[in-house]
Design an enzyme around this catalytic site. Structure first.
Site, PDB file in Angstrom:
ATOM      1  N   SER A   1       0.923  -1.281  -0.117  1.00 19.98           N
ATOM      2  CA  SER A   1       0.003   0.244  -0.114  1.00 19.98           C
ATOM      3  C   SER A   1       0.629   1.196  -0.290  1.00 19.98           C
ATOM      4  O   SER A   1       2.198   1.556   0.177  1.00 19.98           O
ATOM      5  CB  SER A   1      -1.250   0.314   1.302  1.00 19.98           C
ATOM      6  OG  SER A   1      -1.778   0.883   1.004  1.00 19.98           O
TER       7      SER A   1
ATOM      8  N   TYR B   1      -1.971  -1.512  10.546  1.00 18.19           N
ATOM      9  CA  TYR B   1      -2.357  -1.537   9.335  1.00 18.19           C
ATOM     10  C   TYR B   1      -0.676  -1.357   8.261  1.00 18.19           C
ATOM     11  O   TYR B   1      -0.275  -1.845   7.531  1.00 18.19           O
ATOM     12  CB  TYR B   1      -3.300  -0.806   8.794  1.00 18.19           C
ATOM     13  CG  TYR B   1      -3.726  -0.690   7.227  1.00 18.19           C
ATOM     14  CD1 TYR B   1      -4.124  -1.948   6.278  1.00 18.19           C
ATOM     15  CD2 TYR B   1      -2.653  -0.044   6.594  1.00 18.19           C
ATOM     16  CE1 TYR B   1      -4.579  -2.471   5.088  1.00 18.19           C
ATOM     17  CE2 TYR B   1      -3.796  -0.295   4.829  1.00 18.19           C
ATOM     18  CZ  TYR B   1      -4.022  -1.459   4.649  1.00 18.19           C
ATOM     19  OH  TYR B   1      -4.277  -1.795   2.752  1.00 18.19           O
TER      20      TYR B   1
HETATM   21  P1  NAD Z   1     -12.654  -5.821  -0.180  1.00 17.45           P
HETATM   22  O1  NAD Z   1     -12.046  -5.752   1.505  1.00 17.45           O
HETATM   23  O2  NAD Z   1     -12.470  -5.341  -0.977  1.00 17.45           O
HETATM   24  O3  NAD Z   1     -10.867  -6.988   0.446  1.00 17.45           O
HETATM   25  C1  NAD Z   1     -10.013  -7.071   1.300  1.00 17.45           C
HETATM   26  C2  NAD Z   1     -10.586  -8.696   1.730  1.00 17.45           C
HETATM   27  O4  NAD Z   1      -9.724  -9.037   2.511  1.00 17.45           O
HETATM   28  C3  NAD Z   1     -12.011  -8.875   2.147  1.00 17.45           C
HETATM   29  O5  NAD Z   1     -13.030  -9.368   0.927  1.00 17.45           O
HETATM   30  C4  NAD Z   1     -12.086 -10.412   2.185  1.00 17.45           C
HETATM   31  O6  NAD Z   1     -12.480 -10.801   1.644  1.00 17.45           O
HETATM   32  C5  NAD Z   1     -10.067 -10.589   2.844  1.00 17.45           C
HETATM   33  N1  NAD Z   1     -10.157 -10.568   3.761  1.00 17.45           N
HETATM   34  C6  NAD Z   1      -9.813 -10.021   5.861  1.00 17.45           C
HETATM   35  N2  NAD Z   1      -9.896 -10.900   6.674  1.00 17.45           N
HETATM   36  C7  NAD Z   1      -9.910 -11.447   6.318  1.00 17.45           C
HETATM   37  C8  NAD Z   1      -9.900 -13.254   7.060  1.00 17.45           C
HETATM   38  N3  NAD Z   1      -8.660 -13.098   8.038  1.00 17.45           N
HETATM   39  N4  NAD Z   1      -9.706 -14.518   5.616  1.00 17.45           N
HETATM   40  C9  NAD Z   1      -9.403 -14.522   4.477  1.00 17.45           C
HETATM   41  N5  NAD Z   1      -9.684 -13.076   4.262  1.00 17.45           N
HETATM   42  C10 NAD Z   1      -9.783 -12.294   4.804  1.00 17.45           C
HETATM   43  O7  NAD Z   1     -10.779  -3.974   0.080  1.00 17.45           O
HETATM   44  P2  NAD Z   1     -10.057  -3.906  -0.696  1.00 17.45           P
HETATM   45  O8  NAD Z   1      -9.135  -2.102  -1.262  1.00 17.45           O
HETATM   46  O9  NAD Z   1      -9.946  -4.786  -2.796  1.00 17.45           O
HETATM   47  O10 NAD Z   1      -7.971  -4.656  -0.010  1.00 17.45           O
HETATM   48  C11 NAD Z   1      -8.146  -5.800  -0.874  1.00 17.45           C
HETATM   49  C12 NAD Z   1      -6.142  -5.786  -0.722  1.00 17.45           C
HETATM   50  O11 NAD Z   1      -5.655  -3.823  -1.460  1.00 17.45           O
HETATM   51  C13 NAD Z   1      -5.517  -5.780   1.383  1.00 17.45           C
HETATM   52  O12 NAD Z   1      -4.861  -5.868   0.790  1.00 17.45           O
HETATM   53  C14 NAD Z   1      -5.608  -4.141   1.292  1.00 17.45           C
HETATM   54  O13 NAD Z   1      -5.255  -3.833   2.300  1.00 17.45           O
HETATM   55  C15 NAD Z   1      -4.428  -3.477   0.082  1.00 17.45           C
HETATM   56  N6  NAD Z   1      -4.721  -1.816  -0.052  1.00 17.45           N
HETATM   57  C16 NAD Z   1      -6.549  -1.684  -0.107  1.00 17.45           C
HETATM   58  C17 NAD Z   1      -6.352  -0.069  -0.741  1.00 17.45           C
HETATM   59  C18 NAD Z   1      -7.636   0.649  -0.424  1.00 17.45           C
HETATM   60  O14 NAD Z   1      -7.374   2.008  -0.553  1.00 17.45           O
HETATM   61  N7  NAD Z   1      -8.724  -0.468  -1.106  1.00 17.45           N
HETATM   62  C19 NAD Z   1      -5.269   0.961  -0.977  1.00 17.45           C
HETATM   63  C20 NAD Z   1      -4.005  -0.138  -0.609  1.00 17.45           C
HETATM   64  C21 NAD Z   1      -3.848  -1.395  -0.061  1.00 17.45           C
END
Ligand code: NAD
Ligand code: MG
Length: 299
Positions: free
Chosen positions: A190, A203
């Site tokens: 991230s 985080y």
């Molecule tokens: P999202 O909520 O759509 O996806 C996160 C997913 O993590 C959930 O759908 C869930 O299925 C899974 N998850 C969480 N805990 C879990 C567990 N214990 N067991 C199995 N699955 C689990 O949100 P997103 O933003 O698409 O996140 C995806 C990745 O992107 C993450 O690693 C997040 O840190 C990273 N990210 C997101 C952003 C943002 O702004 N959205 C920015 C930087 C990085």
């Protein structure tokens, strides 16, 4: 809705933040309940055979960035094992259908990645049902903001590290034991790895750890023909953010301050980075982090 193939102004390609974005949810968050639905490329992503015959495991595949990666992988020709939490079945069903509509096999494996035995079982499912695994995209993640360290519990700290770092370790370890030369691992860091928000101590520090782990592992397994790279998204409109990832007030301007684009990204804008790193066209890209953050400089 826009497509990603027409030349246009990227700052205006998707809308900026809106009042409705402040509508929060409990738990892992469902896309289906978001008043403004993210674009994961459902209507637009066009494949061109870049992952023909590949076998992928994607975590967090039900929603957000993982959903976008799963759709893109399938349309590029890969079969996909989809992992998510059992509470997210409704979102996951949509992705299963999208993968099948692309003519590929979708294997849905709900379960909790904070258990090592489940991580091993997830990889074994790919081996049993797809005949192997040659792409691992660790996209699942946990983000819960806490303003004061006094209120940050040990339980939360452990849970965030287990989900974001330990599960990645367990999945990489299990997958590498099966991966043939040419396989690729993509982990998800991230912008928080480089610009840690004061309310995301746990985080943000896991995201830094993900980068370090990936760059070390990439060197270790290069001789096996396995590449390990990282995608580092900036602010992306997903359930993660509305389900405790950000304070409701911050959601109203989500993406406006954190990116020179003045808008949040959509998951669809992350998928091409995953496809590039998964495919053999990136054969000499290893131990790299691809930032997709709209223009904030990173080391
Ligand atoms: P999202 O909520 O759509 O996806 C996160 C997913 O993590 C959930 O759908 C869930 O299925 C899974 N998850 C969480 N805990 C879990 C567990 N214990 N067991 C199995 N699955 C689990 O949100 P997103 O933003 O698409 O996140 C995806 C990745 O992107 C993450 O690693 C997040 O840190 C990273 N990210 C997101 C952003 C943002 O702004 N959205 C920015 C930087 C990085
Ligand atoms: Mg989800």
């Amino acid at each position: 809705m826009t497509d990603q193939y027409t030349m246009q102004d990227p700052a205006k390609q998707y809308p900026g933040p809106a009042e409705e974005m402040a509508q929060t949810q409990e738990g892992p968050g469902l896309e289906q309940r978001m008043p403004i639905k993210p674009d994961a490329g459902e209507q637009t992503y066009r494949g061109s055979g870049r992952l023909t015959g590949r076998r992928a495991v994607v975590t967090g595949a039900d929603s957000g960035i993982g959903r976008a990666a799963a759709i893109a992988f399938a349309r590029e020709g890969a079969d996909v094992v989809l992992n998510y939490l059992p509470e997210e079945e409704a979102d996951a069903r949509e992705v299963v259908k999208l993968v099948e509509d692309a003519g590929r096999t979708a294997v849905a494996v709900p379960g909790d990645l904070t258990e090592e035995a489940f991580c091993q079982q997830l990889v074994q499912t790919a081996v049993d049902q797809l005949g192997g695994v040659d792409i691992l995209a660790n996209v699942a993640g946990r983000q819960q903001y806490v303003e004061d360290i006094a209120d940050l519990t040990t339980e939360q700290f452990v849970d965030t590290y287990t989900t974001n770092v330990f599960a990645m370790f367990w999945l990489c370890k299990a997958a590498i034991a099966h991966m043939p030369p040419g396989s690729t691992i993509i982990n998800t860091a991230s912008l928080e790895a480089y610009q840690p928000a004061p309310i995301l101590l746990d985080y943000a520090s896991t995201k830094w750890a993900i980068n370090g782990f990936s760059k070390a592992l990439a060197q270790q397994v290069a001789s096996k023909g396995i590449r390990v790279n990282v995608v580092a998204p900036g602010p992306v409109w997903t359930p993660l953010q509305v389900a405790g990832g950000q304070p409701p007030e911050a959601l109203k301007s989500f993406g406006a301050d954190q990116s020179p684009m003045g808008r949040p990204a959509q998951p669809a804008e992350m998928a091409p980075a995953f496809v590039f790193l998964a495919s053999p066209e990136s054969s000499y890209v290893n131990a790299a982090t691809v930032s997709a953050n709209g223009g904030t400089p990173t080391p």
